[in-house]
Write a protein that holds these residues in place. Structure first.
Motif, short mmCIF file in Angstrom:
data_model
loop_
_atom_site.label_atom_id
_atom_site.label_comp_id
_atom_site.label_asym_id
_atom_site.label_seq_id
_atom_site.Cartn_x
_atom_site.Cartn_y
_atom_site.Cartn_z
N MET A 1 0.74 -1.25 0.18
CA MET A 1 -0.10 0.10 0.09
C MET A 1 0.77 1.15 -0.17
N LYS A 2 0.56 2.05 -1.09
CA LYS A 2 1.07 3.43 -1.10
C LYS A 2 0.81 4.36 0.38
N PRO A 3 2.02 5.21 0.59
CA PRO A 3 1.59 5.79 1.84
C PRO A 3 0.82 7.14 1.55
N LEU A 4 0.07 7.58 2.39
CA LEU A 4 -0.90 8.60 2.38
C LEU A 4 0.10 10.04 2.72
N PRO A 5 -0.40 11.15 1.96
CA PRO A 5 0.34 12.37 2.18
C PRO A 5 0.19 12.54 4.06
N PRO A 6 1.09 13.12 4.37
CA PRO A 6 1.26 13.37 5.96
C PRO A 6 -0.07 13.75 6.60
N ALA A 7 -0.68 14.79 5.91
CA ALA A 7 -2.02 15.48 6.32
C ALA A 7 -3.20 14.30 6.49
N TYR A 8 -3.00 13.28 5.56
CA TYR A 8 -4.05 12.23 5.94
C TYR A 8 -3.44 10.72 6.57
N GLY A 9 -2.29 10.68 7.14
CA GLY A 9 -1.59 9.63 7.75
C GLY A 9 -2.64 9.18 8.90
N TRP A 10 -3.50 10.09 9.30
CA TRP A 10 -4.16 9.49 10.49
C TRP A 10 -5.21 8.42 10.06
N ILE A 11 -5.52 8.47 8.86
CA ILE A 11 -6.47 7.32 8.25
C ILE A 11 -6.01 5.82 8.61
N ASP A 12 -4.63 5.71 8.55
CA ASP A 12 -4.11 4.35 8.62
C ASP A 12 -4.17 4.12 10.02
N ASP A 13 -4.21 4.87 10.82
CA ASP A 13 -4.14 4.46 12.60
C ASP A 13 -5.55 4.45 12.93
N LEU A 14 -6.56 4.70 12.18
CA LEU A 14 -7.99 4.76 12.53
C LEU A 14 -8.69 3.55 12.34
N ARG A 15 -9.12 2.75 13.37
CA ARG A 15 -9.79 1.56 13.01
C ARG A 15 -11.18 1.32 13.91
N PRO A 16 -12.07 0.56 13.58
CA PRO A 16 -12.54 0.22 12.25
C PRO A 16 -12.90 1.36 11.22
N LEU A 17 -12.29 1.31 10.10
CA LEU A 17 -12.46 2.13 9.01
C LEU A 17 -13.84 1.74 8.54
N PRO A 18 -14.65 2.61 7.75
CA PRO A 18 -15.78 2.14 7.05
C PRO A 18 -15.33 1.22 5.98
N ARG A 19 -15.98 -0.08 5.56
CA ARG A 19 -15.45 -1.09 4.73
C ARG A 19 -15.32 -0.39 3.23
N ILE A 20 -16.00 0.51 2.79
CA ILE A 20 -15.92 1.05 1.51
C ILE A 20 -14.56 1.89 1.57
N LEU A 21 -14.26 2.64 2.70
CA LEU A 21 -13.25 3.53 2.70
C LEU A 21 -11.75 2.44 2.97
N GLU A 22 -11.96 1.45 3.67
CA GLU A 22 -10.88 0.64 3.74
C GLU A 22 -10.59 0.00 2.48
N GLU A 23 -11.42 -0.41 1.71
CA GLU A 23 -11.05 -0.94 0.18
C GLU A 23 -10.60 0.40 -0.60
N ALA A 24 -11.14 1.43 -0.55
CA ALA A 24 -10.49 2.53 -1.30
C ALA A 24 -9.09 2.83 -0.95
N ARG A 25 -8.77 2.61 0.34
CA ARG A 25 -7.21 3.07 0.79
C ARG A 25 -6.40 2.16 0.42
N LYS A 26 -6.79 1.03 -0.05
CA LYS A 26 -5.89 -0.08 -0.55
C LYS A 26 -5.55 0.40 -2.08
N LEU A 27 -6.32 1.14 -2.71
CA LEU A 27 -5.93 1.42 -4.01
C LEU A 27 -5.29 2.87 -4.06
#
Length: 178
Positions: A1-27
């Motif tokens: 998985m490619k890293p997110l920009p620093p301003a959005y890095g918190w997304i990778d620490d937040l669980r559980p994500l909504p499933r649709i967002l989890e799938e989108a993050r992988k792409l």
């Protein structure tokens, strides 16, 4: 998985994500091929969603294809005619205020549209994780006044992380997501 920009890095620490967002993050970080070639991953999404007859090249607008593949992978149904971004205004249920993982539909010039997922907001814009934003799966800021629909998956149990997210207004405001 490619890293997110620093301003959005918190997304990778937040669980559980909504499933649709989890799938989108992988792409995140998938980009179309410049010129006559096609990204095999994006073309694979068309095959996975049964859209190969209408989606034949990654030069075709593909924000709706991105939504179709992440919805499918998350276990949600695709809307009829998913390649037309504005058709995503029929997904799930309508919401008055966006929250993490909601689908946002935007108007563009000449009646066209754009669709992506809410990851946050600032005073004037939504921060959107979507496909075909600068030719890739990116996060971009889109003016609030262009949003024509906020759509929410019908959850059995809403994830605790599915709530509004306030972010700093940094980054360029998108005027054309292609």
């Amino acid at each position: 998985m490619k890293p997110l920009p620093p301003a959005y890095g918190w997304i990778d620490d937040l669980r559980p994500l909504p499933r649709i967002l989890e799938e989108a993050r992988k792409l995140y970080g998938t980009f179309e091929v410049a010129g006559p070639g096609n990204n095999s991953a994006i073309m694979g999404w068309a095959k996975e969603t049964g859209l190969t007859k209408t989606f034949t090249a990654d030069s075709i607008p593909w924000c709706g294809l991105f939504m179709a593949v992440v919805a499918k992978r998350a276990g949600w149904p695709m809307v009829e005619g998913p390649l037309w971004a504005r058709n995503w205004a029929k997904f799930g249920t309508s919401a008055d205020r966006a929250q993490l993982g909601d689908i946002l539909v935007f108007r563009r010039a000449q009646g066209s549209g754009h669709v992506g997922l809410y990851v946050g907001e600032d005073y004037g814009a939504f921060h959107v994780l979507g496909g075909n934003q600068s030719d890739g799966v990116t996060i971009t800021r889109i003016a609030r006044d262009r949003c024509i629909a906020i759509r929410r998956p019908v959850y059995r149990k809403t994830p605790a992380s599915a709530k509004p997210v306030q972010l700093a207004a940094n980054g360029v405001l998108s005027t054309n997501e292609a």
